[in-house]
Design a protein around this motif. Structure first.
Motif: not given
Length: 68
Positions: A28-44
């Motif tokens: 959330d960037i102030g009422g709007r949403t940016i979605t990123a696709s990244i690896t599960n490994e990066a999330v962890d």
């Protein structure tokens, strides 16, 4: 954090959805949403969870514009 990208947008993670290999991280960037696709490994590795402060860092060689 020091990086060369010029487009850094600070926000808060609102959702992390893991798939088989790729995760979608919604920021959330102030009422709007940016979605990123990244690896599960990066999330962890980054320990990403809803409520955390994070930045969307956009580095693209092309930006396309479309109109009707």
């Amino acid at each position: 954090m020091r990086i060369s990208a010029r487009n850094v947008i600070a926000g808060t993670i609102v959702d992390v959805k893991k798939g088989a290999t790729t995760a979608h991280v919604a920021i959330d960037i102030g009422g709007r949403t940016i979605t990123a696709s990244i690896t599960n490994e990066a999330v962890d590795e980054l320990g990403l969870k809803p409520g955390m402060k994070a930045s969307a860092i956009i580095k693209a060689s092309d930006v396309m514009v479309g109109v009707d």
